[in-house]
Design an enzyme around this catalytic site. Structure first.
Site, PDB file in Angstrom:
ATOM      1  N   GLN A 303       0.887  -1.225  -0.091  1.00  0.00           N
ATOM      2  CA  GLN A 303       0.122   0.108   0.047  1.00  0.00           C
ATOM      3  C   GLN A 303       0.884   1.357   0.165  1.00  0.00           C
ATOM      4  O   GLN A 303       1.988   1.299   0.791  1.00  0.00           O
ATOM      5  CB  GLN A 303      -0.907  -0.008   1.528  1.00  0.00           C
ATOM      6  CG  GLN A 303      -2.082  -0.878   1.129  1.00  0.00           C
ATOM      7  CD  GLN A 303      -3.285  -0.830   0.117  1.00  0.00           C
ATOM      8  OE1 GLN A 303      -3.078   0.258  -0.707  1.00  0.00           O
ATOM      9  NE2 GLN A 303      -4.164  -1.440   0.106  1.00  0.00           N
ATOM     10  N   GLU A 357      -0.486 -16.028  -3.764  1.00  0.00           N
ATOM     11  CA  GLU A 357       0.211 -14.751  -4.599  1.00  0.00           C
ATOM     12  C   GLU A 357       0.771 -15.224  -5.938  1.00  0.00           C
ATOM     13  O   GLU A 357       1.568 -15.996  -5.920  1.00  0.00           O
ATOM     14  CB  GLU A 357       0.960 -13.970  -3.621  1.00  0.00           C
ATOM     15  CG  GLU A 357       2.006 -12.804  -4.491  1.00  0.00           C
ATOM     16  CD  GLU A 357       0.771 -11.692  -5.130  1.00  0.00           C
ATOM     17  OE1 GLU A 357       1.238 -11.399  -6.417  1.00  0.00           O
ATOM     18  OE2 GLU A 357      -0.250 -11.374  -4.534  1.00  0.00           O
ATOM     19  N   ASP A 405      -7.796  -9.395  -1.648  1.00  0.00           N
ATOM     20  CA  ASP A 405      -7.667  -8.018  -2.135  1.00  0.00           C
ATOM     21  C   ASP A 405      -7.118  -8.127  -3.403  1.00  0.00           C
ATOM     22  O   ASP A 405      -5.975  -7.770  -3.845  1.00  0.00           O
ATOM     23  CB  ASP A 405      -6.471  -7.502  -1.222  1.00  0.00           C
ATOM     24  CG  ASP A 405      -6.181  -5.950  -1.439  1.00  0.00           C
ATOM     25  OD1 ASP A 405      -6.822  -5.413  -1.982  1.00  0.00           O
ATOM     26  OD2 ASP A 405      -5.254  -5.626  -0.519  1.00  0.00           O
ATOM     27  N   CYS A 432     -10.055  -1.687  -4.778  1.00  0.00           N
ATOM     28  CA  CYS A 432      -9.460  -0.357  -5.206  1.00  0.00           C
ATOM     29  C   CYS A 432     -10.258   0.055  -6.361  1.00  0.00           C
ATOM     30  O   CYS A 432     -10.109   1.177  -6.859  1.00  0.00           O
ATOM     31  CB  CYS A 432      -8.003  -0.508  -5.303  1.00  0.00           C
ATOM     32  SG  CYS A 432      -7.435  -1.718  -6.811  1.00  0.00           S
TER      33      CYS A 432
END
Length: 481
Positions: A303, A357, A405, A432
């Site tokens: 972030q 990931e 996320d 986002c």
């Protein structure tokens, strides 16, 4: 209507809305003016009147704010809407303020840079409410959004992506084109990053050899961390070892803690190439957050707003772990986990965390963070979420809670289906991009999930972007077995 509105026609109207993509929106009303050439080539002006079927035509235009009265030249037109370029602001919005940015009106990175702060927050809240209702088909939740969480509006970005123009100067891309303009000051980046930019521009001004070698650079990523370390990652044209060594030597004067380069053979592509080379001994910088040390390698995500991130993460962890008696034996999936930020933050509250990931460098960063912080109940799997969610590992783990996320494109349809067919009961979704969030909420409702909590965070002041934190809970009668 479509036959009347043509490319090159000028329209005068008032901007009354804004989009998440960063453009102003206006809807033609009685009293608005159209300027065009008739079939004989004569200039004509037309004022719209009540009942005219051209009333209601929608125009999208950059570099404007709600409340601006503008004259716009139309480009592409469709039946009910058109896109245009700003010719002139005839009357400024009462919510316009002076901006410290010397590039306002050229750079489209901060379309809300001249908007009063309280109106910026209110506008973002309104835009999110709109997509939740229109795309997510929500009513109660969309109408009762809490106030957006925001802090300072300047100097917050801890990472910036820059281009290099033909003269070797760090640049942004000009709005509406691929042209580059050199940066003087960027008021939303950290002062430590602005110092590096200033040093680069000075060197490009005085050193011809520097200008020559950095022309091979497509993208410059500069990052600063809370531990005071800096990183510079160069995406370049294919170069040989000699050019790479000279590039590192030329940039050594900037004293980056991590200096790295990766070549991409695809023309114009600025994504990381297959191999990353380093011009420094260090290969990652340390980021300190909420009592943990994290490690960020050049391609990894973290972030960029250090003032807002702790509050967002603290609330996300709370949503997954409260009440305390409900977390006994909890196993939590952390999807799109990046460098393992939320995985480690969850580790002290639950029994087991599994992070997934796609970037192997980020996975290695997460494992290093676990080692340094003494965390033993977090593990990571490198790979695509859509592939691994249906793997035997998931079956053995049988998690009932998950955190996602994802990137701006949201969840892959296969991920939505896998979550829907799993035994996951509570899903925290950090987004986002409210538009893809709304789409995914609507899709997950088909599997019995409903929105129980939403909070908005102004992670990116002066841009049109906003971060949303949500909790989706599955109706126990709809849970997949």
């Amino acid at each position: 209507m479509a036959k009347f509105f043509k490319r090159g026609m000028e329209v005068t109207f008032t901007i009354d809305d804004f989009t998440l993509e960063g453009r102003g929106v206006g809807h033609l009303r009685p009293g608005d003016r159209l300027s065009f050439l008739d079939p004989m080539g004569r200039a004509c002006d037309l004022v719209l009147r009540e009942g005219d079927d051209r009333v209601g035509f929608t125009v999208f235009v950059p570099h404007v704010l709600p409340g601006d009265r503008v004259r716009v030249r139309l480009g592409k037109t469709k039946k009910r809407y058109g896109e245009g370029d700003l010719v002139e602001i005839l009357e400024k919005s009462p919510d316009r303020v002076d901006t410290p940015c010397p590039h306002a009106g050229i750079c489209n990175g901060c379309p809300l840079i001249a908007l009063r702060r309280d109106r910026e927050l209110a506008l973002k809240r309104s835009m999110v409410r709109d997509v939740l209702e229109r795309i997510g088909r929500l009513e109660g939740e969309g109408l009762s959004l809490p106030e957006i969480v925001g802090q300072g509006e300047w100097g917050y970005r801890k990472k910036v992506n820059l281009r290099v123009n033909p003269n070797g100067f760090l640049s942004y891309t000009q709005s509406g084109s691929m042209d580059l303009f050199p940066i003087e000051k960027c008021p939303i980046v950290r002062p430590e990053i602005q110092e590096k930019i200033d040093l680069w521009q000075d060197e490009a001004e005085r050193n011809p050899r520097f200008r020559t070698i950095v022309r091979k650079v497509r993208m410059v990523v500069i990052r600063w961390s809370s531990s005071g370390e800096s990183l510079c990652f160069l995406i370049t044209d294919p170069i040989d070892e000699e050019d790479r060594e000279e590039l590192f030597n030329q940039l050594a004067i900037f004293h980056f803690d991590v200096l790295a380069q990766s070549a991409n053979p695809r023309e114009g592509d600025v994504s990381t190439g297959e191999e990353v080379f380093f011009g420094t001994q260090k290969t990652s910088i340390r980021e300190d957050l909420m009592g943990y040390h994290f490690y960020i390698s050049p391609p990894s995500f973290f972030q960029i707003n250090g003032d807002i991130a702790p509050g967002l993460y603290d609330q996300a962890i709370l949503l997954l772990t409260e009440p305390e008696e409900s977390r006994v034996g909890d196993k939590v999936l952390d999807l799109y986990c990046g460098t393992g930020t939320t995985s480690l933050l969850l580790s002290g509250k639950v029994d087991q965390v599994l992070g997934i990931e796609i970037l192997e460098d980020a996975v290695e960063d997460g494992r290093e963070a676990c080692r340094v912080n003494g965390v033993e109940n977090v593990s990571f799997l490198p790979g695509r979420v859509e592939d691994l969610l249906t793997s035997p590992v998931m079956v053995d783990m049988a998690p009932r809670k998950a955190l996602v996320d994802p990137p701006r494109k949201g969840l892959d349809p296969r991920v939505l289906e896998a979550i829907g067919n799993s035994i996951i009961q509570n899903l925290v979704y950090i987004s986002c991009n409210p538009a893809t969030l709304a789409r995914d909420i609507e899709a997950l409702s088909n599997f019995g999930f409903s929105l129980e909590f939403i909070r908005l965070y102004d992670m990116f002041p002066k841009t049109s972007q906003v971060e949303a934190l949500t909790l989706l809970v599955r109706d126990s009668h709809s849970e997949s077995k």
